[in-house]
Design a protein around this motif. Structure first.
Motif: not given
Length: 245
Positions: A90-98, A119-125
């Motif tokens: 649910r943490l925003s910002g993690l996907s950009a780093l990954l 969840n934020a991680v899959v949406v942001e990925m």
């Protein structure tokens, strides 16, 4: 009929639903995968929680494509701290780093597995991948997604962002079997059906590559004669490009 047999019946129904309704999307995803490979690219695969197992299912697999890049982040898995993985997805910002650490480039394809897609991680990925110019393939439950709101600031869910959407046809809550004496359902279906779908996709992509005159590289079973040697050649070829090799 016992609970186990009812589960088998549920899985069989879902497999038939996938065959009846999802083959066009699966074939479209296979075409995008084949296009990426023909351009010297890859299929990246990502999921959190139990969905990360679908990335592992396609990676380094007997009979599986060599140019699969699994995006595996331990904090999003279950083997170290299951409750932490729930918080991290649910943490925003993690996907950009990954994604910045991956060999991802325009023209690649990425399959993102998430039963809820909220969840934020899959949406942001998905958003980060689209910004790069990758084709985004969602593997999700549309029933589950429709039952709950996004946890991302955009209000979007995975299937609303993706270029190609494959529905696993699972029920809300994933668990599919009611057992007398229990208020909750048991026996989730998303992993079984997800593994079925991703291997369908891979088989279709392999056939498409052959039809286009390209010989796809496949891993062998390490327990078959000659398997170690064949796999070692592929490992040496791809280990600079695929982080997990």
């Amino acid at each position: 009929m016992t609970a186990g047999l009812r589960y088998m019946e549920a899985i069989t129904r879902l497999m038939q639903s996938v065959q009846d309704e999802e083959l066009p999307a699966i074939r479209q995803a296979a075409e995008s995968t084949a296009d990426a490979i023909l351009q010297g690219g890859k299929l990246h695969v990502f999921g959190t929680g139990h969905s990360h197992m679908l990335a592992e299912e396609l990676f380094y697999r007997a009979g599986g494509l060599a140019c699969i890049n699994p995006i595996l982040e331990e904090s999003l898995m279950l083997h170290r701290n299951a409750s932490l993985s729930t918080a991290m997805e649910r943490l925003s910002g993690l996907s950009a780093l990954l994604l910045a650490q991956q060999p991802a480039k325009p023209g690649d394809a990425i399959l993102i597995a998430s039963n809820s897609g909220r969840n934020a991680v899959v949406v942001e990925m998905a958003l980060e991948a689209k910004a790069i110019g990758m084709t985004v393939i969602a593997l999700t439950s549309l029933k589950q997604a429709a039952s709950s709101a996004s946890r991302h600031a955009s209000g979007l869910r995975l299937h609303e962002i993706s270029d190609i959407v494959i529905d696993n046809h699972g029920c809300i809550g994933d668990a599919a079997v009611r057992i007398d004496g229990l208020p909750e359902s048991a026996a989730p279906t998303s992993t079984v059906i997800g593994a079925f779908i991703v291997n369908l996709l891979a088989a279709e992509a392999i056939e498409l590559l052959l039809q286009r005159g390209f010989h796809p590289e496949l891993f062998a079973s390490s327990n078959s004669d000659g398997g170690d040697l064949r796999n070692e050649r592929l490992i040496q070829k791809y280990k600079g490009e695929i982080r997990c090799l």
